[in-house]
Design a protein around this motif. Structure first.
Motif, PDB file in Angstrom:
ATOM      1  N   ASN A 138      -8.623 -27.908   0.041  1.00 53.62           N
ATOM      2  CA  ASN A 138      -7.445 -28.657   0.492  1.00 53.62           C
ATOM      3  C   ASN A 138      -7.228 -29.943  -0.300  1.00 53.62           C
ATOM      4  OD1 ASN A 138      -9.688 -29.903   1.407  1.00 53.62           O
ATOM      5  ND2 ASN A 138      -9.063 -30.058   3.537  1.00 53.62           N
ATOM      6  N   TYR A 228       5.082 -36.604   8.978  1.00 54.85           N
ATOM      7  CA  TYR A 228       4.323 -35.864   7.956  1.00 54.85           C
ATOM      8  C   TYR A 228       3.872 -36.828   6.877  1.00 54.85           C
ATOM      9  CZ  TYR A 228       3.195 -32.404   4.384  1.00 54.85           C
ATOM     10  OH  TYR A 228       2.542 -31.644   3.433  1.00 54.85           O
ATOM     11  N   GLU A 231      -0.393 -35.460   1.205  1.00 49.22           N
ATOM     12  CA  GLU A 231      -1.809 -35.553   0.852  1.00 49.22           C
ATOM     13  C   GLU A 231      -1.948 -36.216  -0.520  1.00 49.22           C
ATOM     14  OE1 GLU A 231      -3.548 -31.739   0.971  1.00 49.22           O
ATOM     15  OE2 GLU A 231      -3.250 -31.454   3.124  1.00 49.22           O
ATOM     16  N   CYS A 517       9.060 -34.965  10.572  1.00 43.45           N
ATOM     17  CA  CYS A 517       8.862 -34.395   9.245  1.00 43.45           C
ATOM     18  C   CYS A 517      10.065 -33.574   8.808  1.00 43.45           C
ATOM     19  CB  CYS A 517       7.593 -33.534   9.235  1.00 43.45           C
ATOM     20  SG  CYS A 517       7.660 -32.156  10.387  1.00 43.45           S
ATOM     21  N   LYS A 529       6.659 -27.059   5.387  1.00 47.72           N
ATOM     22  CA  LYS A 529       5.636 -28.097   5.514  1.00 47.72           C
ATOM     23  C   LYS A 529       5.181 -28.242   6.960  1.00 47.72           C
ATOM     24  CE  LYS A 529       6.754 -31.321   1.755  1.00 47.72           C
ATOM     25  NZ  LYS A 529       7.336 -32.647   1.482  1.00 47.72           N
ATOM     26  N   CYS A 530       6.167 -28.392   7.857  1.00 50.04           N
ATOM     27  CA  CYS A 530       5.831 -28.661   9.248  1.00 50.04           C
ATOM     28  C   CYS A 530       5.229 -27.438   9.935  1.00 50.04           C
ATOM     29  CB  CYS A 530       7.070 -29.119   9.991  1.00 50.04           C
ATOM     30  SG  CYS A 530       7.825 -30.582   9.278  1.00 50.04           S
ATOM     31  N   ARG A 533       1.506 -26.710   8.629  1.00 51.18           N
ATOM     32  CA  ARG A 533       0.511 -27.692   9.038  1.00 51.18           C
ATOM     33  C   ARG A 533      -0.170 -27.288  10.346  1.00 51.18           C
ATOM     34  NH1 ARG A 533       2.644 -33.607  10.217  1.00 51.18           N
ATOM     35  NH2 ARG A 533       3.931 -32.310  11.563  1.00 51.18           N
ATOM     36  N   ARG A 536      -3.439 -24.490  10.061  1.00 55.54           N
ATOM     37  CA  ARG A 536      -4.655 -24.720   9.275  1.00 55.54           C
ATOM     38  C   ARG A 536      -5.909 -24.305  10.020  1.00 55.54           C
ATOM     39  NH1 ARG A 536      -3.182 -30.682   6.698  1.00 55.54           N
ATOM     40  NH2 ARG A 536      -1.508 -29.942   5.335  1.00 55.54           N
ATOM     41  N   ARG A 543      -4.717 -24.161   4.386  1.00 52.06           N
ATOM     42  CA  ARG A 543      -5.265 -25.445   3.950  1.00 52.06           C
ATOM     43  C   ARG A 543      -5.043 -25.693   2.461  1.00 52.06           C
ATOM     44  NH1 ARG A 543     -10.189 -24.024   7.023  1.00 52.06           N
ATOM     45  NH2 ARG A 543     -11.338 -24.003   5.053  1.00 52.06           N
TER      46      ARG A 543
END
Length: 704
Positions: A138, A228, A231, A517, A529-530, A533, A536, A543
Motif C-alpha cells: 500500500n 479523503y 496517500e 470525498c 476512491k471512496c 477505501r 481494504r 490496498r
C-alpha cells in the motif's frame, strides 16, 4: 550625358537589388519564426498526447498480463496447497517463472511467503513483495521495477472479480425505488359515421434513433461521505545503522590466573615420555647456558629439537628513550646525539640557553668599568593583567539609533516612514496584515507593501468593515425573516424527500456535502476512491496504491454511471486509437523501445581454440544480459500499446491471446531476431545489402 544616364541606371538597379534582398530576408525570417512556432506547437501536442497515453495505462505499477500469465496465476491457489503438503515450493517457483520474475526468489524466502499466505494467494504475493523490497504494497512509490509491477498486477488480477462484485453490491439501486409507473393506456378512437368525416393526419417519416438504456439510479451514498486524504509517496528507507563495534579482546585465562597468583598443579610425568615441565628452570646468574636440560627426576637430558621443546619466546620490548627536561619554560637546548655510557643510554646536550623573562627592563644606571660605560641591569618589571571588558549593549544602541533615524528623517519626496499616513496604525486597522479567522491563519498582505495611495487604502478599509458587518446588504428585518422561513421550509422538504426515498440521482449529487470525498461534482475516479477505501479489510487488492486509475474499474464505473457506449462513442475510441498508434509508430521509427545490442570488442579480435570455453561463457552472459534488457523494454512498450487499442477497452480472451502471441511473458521465450520490429528489419536489410558483394575480414565493417 551618357555616363550620367549610365550611373543613374546602375544606382537604380542597385536600389532595386537591395530592396529585394531586404524583402527576401524579412520573408525568410518570418518563415523561420513560423516554422519554429509550428515545431513548438507540435512538440506540445505530442507531449499532451503522450501524457494522455500514460494516463490511459493506469497506475505506475499496472502491467498488462498475457493469457499464459493469467492461467499460471489461476493455478496458484492449488499450488500453494500442494507445496505446503510437500514442504517445498516447487510448483510456486514454476508459476513465478511463468509470471516473468527475473531473478526468481530463493526457495527459503518463497516457502516462508507461501506459509504466511496459505489462506489467500494475494496475501502470499503481498508477503513476497514485502520480503523482496522491504515495504508493503500500500506504499506509493515514484517508480517501480518490472518485478514489482508484475507482482502488484498479479495481486490485482486475482482480486479484480471480487472488487467488481463488491462495487456492484455498493452501487446497487435501492429496492425502495419500486417499479416504474405504468404507461397510460390509449383511448379507443371515436367511431365516425363516415370515413370521409375523420380527420386526416400526415406523418413525416423519421429514421429510428437507437438510444441507450438509462442506467439505474444511484443508491444513498451517505456512507462514502467522509473526508479523503491522499496517500503520500513513500521515500526510500534510510540506510541501516552501522554495525556495532567488535567486542574487546579477552585476555587468556592463564594470564588472569598468573595475576591472581594461581599456580597450576600438574601430575608427575615419567622420564620415558620425554615431556618437559612447562615451568621455567631457574638458572644461576653468571653461568653459561648448558646444552643439557634437567628433567623432573633429576637426570640430565641432551637438548632436543622437535616435539618436547617449549618454543614460547620471551617478549623483549625496546625501552623508549625519554628526552631530558629542565622544568623551565624559558630554557632552550640542542641535542647532539644519544650515547651509551656504562650500559645506559644518555642524551648529549650541545648548549643550554635561558631566555630573558617577559616584561620591561629595569634600568639601574651606568657604571664606568675599564674606561667603558656599562648598563646596570636591575631585573624585569612585570606587566599588569588586561582589564575585563564592560558588558556590551551594542544591539540595543543599534535598534534605538535605527528607529530614531526612521522617525526623524524624511525621504527625498518629503514623506515619513509610514507613507502619507501620519501616526501609527492600530493593530486592528493595520492594512499590511490580514486578521486570523476560524478557517485562515494570520497572513501578511503582500499587495499593500508599495501601495501609497491613502484614498484607496481608506476605501478598501471601509468596504471591508461594511462587508464584515453585513450592513452592505441593507435588508429589512421583515424581508430577512421571510428568507429564513423559506430556507427552513426548503431544508425540511429535502429531509422528507430523503426519508421517502423518492429523490432522483441528480438531487442526491447536489446534496453531497463539499467536505466529503465525493465533492459537489464527483467524477468516476472520485466514486472509485471512496468505494475502494471501504474494501481494504475485505480484499487485499484494495490496498494497492492509486487503484482508482485501473482501466477495468474505470470502465465499469463509467458504464454504471452513464450506461453502455453508443456507436458515436465507439467511433471516437477508434479515432483515438488510430491517432495514438500513428504517434507510437513515429516514435518507433525514432528508436522508442529499441534496444541496440552492446558492442563488445572482445568478439572482434582473432582468437584460437585455447580461448573457446572462456569465450562461450562470456557470450552466454552477454546474451542473457541483452535478453533481460530486451524483455524489460518490450514489457514497457507492450503495456503502452495495450492501453491505446480500441479492443483493449473491451478485453476479449481470444484477442488478448492473439496480441500476446508475438510478445513474451518470460525471458526464455525471447528471440534475438524479431520479425515484427520495423526498425530492426530495416537495419538487417541495410546490413545485408552492404555485405552482399563484399568479402571483409571479421571485425571490419563496410563503408556505407
Amino acid at each position: 550625358m551618357v555616363e550620367r544616364k549610365r550611373t543613374e541606371m546602375i544606382s537604380r538597379d542597385e536600389a532595386v537589388r537591395r530592396h529585394l534582398q531586404v524583402l527576401y530576408a524579412s520573408q525568410t525570417r518570418e518563415k523561420q519564426i513560423f516554422i519554429s512556432d509550428l515545431k513548438e506547437h507540435r512538440k506540445r501536442k505530442d507531449r499532451q498526447m503522450f501524457n494522455s497515453i500514460i494516463y490511459a495505462i493506469g497506475p505506475k505499477w499496472y502491467q498488462a498480463l498475457s493469457v499464459r500469465q493469467r492461467c499460471a496465476l489461476d493455478a496458484l491457489e492449488m499450488s500453494i496447497y500442494q507445496d505446503l503438503l510437500e514442504g517445498r515450493p516447487v510448483r510456486c517457483i514454476v508459476i513465478m517463472h511463468k509470471l516473468g520474475l527475473v531473478p526468481l526468489p530463493s526457495f527459503t524466502e518463497l516457502m516462508s511467503c507461501v506459509f504466511l499466505g496459505r489462506n489467500d494467494p494475494k496475501e502470499m504475493l503481498a508477503q513476497l513483495y514485502f520480503s523482496t523490497y522491504g515495504y508493503p504494497i500500500n506504499g506509493k512509490r515514484i517508480s517501480y521495477c518490472l518485478n514489482a509491477r508484475l507482482i502488484l498486477s498479479a495481486i490485482l488480477y486475482l482480486g479484480l472479480d471480487n472488487l467488481i462484485f463488491l462495487l456492484e453490491k455498493t452501487f446497487a439501486p435501492d429496492k425502495s425505488a419500486g417499479e416504474p409507473e405504468p404507461k397510460p393506456k390509449r383511448k379507443p378512437p371515436v367511431k365516425v359515421p363516415s370515413p370521409y368525416l375523420a380527420k386526416m393526419v400526415a406523418f413525416c417519416y423519421e429514421p429510428p434513433q437507437i438510444r441507450r438504456k438509462p442506467p439505474p439510479p444511484l443508491p444513498d451514498l451517505a456512507v462514502l461521505n467522509e473526508p479523503y486524504e491522499e496517500e503520500p509517496i513513500m521515500q526510500k528507507p534510510p540506510p541501516p545503522p552501522p554495525p556495532p563495534p567488535p567486542p574487546k579482546k579477552r585476555l587468556p585465562i592463564s594470564y588472569c590466573e598468573k595475576l591472581a597468583g594461581i599456580n597450576p598443579i600438574r601430575p608427575h610425568v615419567p622420564s620415558t615420555t620425554d615431556i618437559y615441565d612447562s615451568r621455567k628452570s631457574i638458572k644461576p646468574k653468571g653461568k653459561t647456558r648448558s646444552k643439557t636440560n634437567i628433567l623432573e627426576n633429576g637426570t640430565k637430558k641432551k637438548k632436543k629439537y622437535g616435539i618436547g621443546i617449549d618454543f614460547r619466546k620471551k617478549n623483549k620490548h625496546r625501552k623508549k628513550l625519554v628526552p631530558p627536561t629542565t622544568s623551565l619554560w624559558n630554557a632552550q637546548y640542542t641535542i647532539n646525539g644519544v650515547f651509551q655510557v656504562q650500559g645506559k643510554t644518555c642524551f648529549v646536550l650541545g648548549n643550554v640557553t635561558i631566555l630573558p623573562a617577559l616584561g620591561e627592563l629595569i634600568h639601574g644606571g651606568y657604571a664606568l668599568v675599564g674606561g667603558q660605560n656599562i648598563n646596570i641591569h636591575c631585573g624585569f618589571r612585570g606587566r599588569a593583567p588586561a582589564l575585563k571588558p564592560d558588558p556590551c549593549d551594542c544591539v540595543k544602541k543599534w535598534q534605538d539609533t535605527v528607529f530614531k533615524y526612521v522617525k526623524e528623517t524624511k525621504c527625498t519626496c518629503g514623506h515619513y516612514f509610514d507613507l502619507r499616513n501620519e501616526g501609527h496604525f492600530s493593530q486592528e486597522e493595520l492594512q499590511y496584515f490580514v486578521k486570523p479567522t476560524i478557517h485562515a491563519p494570520f497572513q501578511f498582505n503582500y499587495d499593500t507593501i508599495y501601495d501609497i495611495d491613502a484614498q484607496k487604502l481608506y476605501v478598501e478599509k471601509e468596504f471591508k468593515r461594511i462587508w464584515d458587518t453585513d450592513s452592505m446588504l441593507r435588508v429589512d428585518d421583515s424581508i430577512a425573516n421571510k428568507l429564513l422561513e423559506k430556507k427552513k421550509k426548503k431544508k425540511k422538504a429535502e429531509k422528507d424527500s430523503k426519508k421517502d426515498g423518492d429523490d432522483d440521482d441528480t438531487s442526491r449529487m447536489r446534496n453531497v456535502p463539499s467536505h466529503s470525498c465525493l465533492g459537489m461534482n464527483p467524477k468516476i475516479t472520485d466514486y472509485l476512491k471512496c468505494a475502494l477505501r471501504l474494501m481494504r479489510k475485505v480484499n487485499v487488492a484494495a490496498r494497492l496504491p492509486d487503484l482508482h486509475l485501473v482501466p477495468e474499474l474505470k470502465e465499469w464505473m463509467r458504464q454504471r454511471l452513464y450506461g453502455k457506449l453508443t456507436s458515436s462513442e465507439r467511433r471516437e475510441y477508434l479515432r483515438k486509437s488510430t491517432t495514438y498508434w500513428s504517434m507510437l509508430r513515429t516514435l518507433a521509427d525514432q528508436g522508442f523501445g529499441h534496444v541496440s545490442p552492446p558492442k563488445d570488442p572482445l568478439y572482434g579480435v582473432p582468437t584460437t581454440w585455447k580461448h573457446k570455453q572462456s569465450l562461450n561463457d562470456r557470450f552466454r552472459q552477454y546474451t542473457d544480459r541483452y535478453k533481460l534488457t530486451l524483455f524489460r523494454s518490450h514489457a514497457y512498450v507492450t503495456n503502452m500499446l495495450w492501453s491505446t487499442m480500441y479492443q483493449a477497452e473491451f478485453p476479449d480472451k481470444k484477442f488478448r491471446e492473439i496480441y500476446f502471441s508475438y510478445l513474451f511473458s518470460r525471458v526464455q521465450d525471447i528471440q534475438l531476431i524479431h520479425p515484427y520490429s520495423k526498425r530492426e528489419t530495416a537495419e538487417r536489410k541495410t546490413t545485408l545489402m552492404n555485405k552482399r558483394y563484399v568479402c571483409l575480414p571479421p571485425g571490419v565493417e563496410p563503408k556505407t
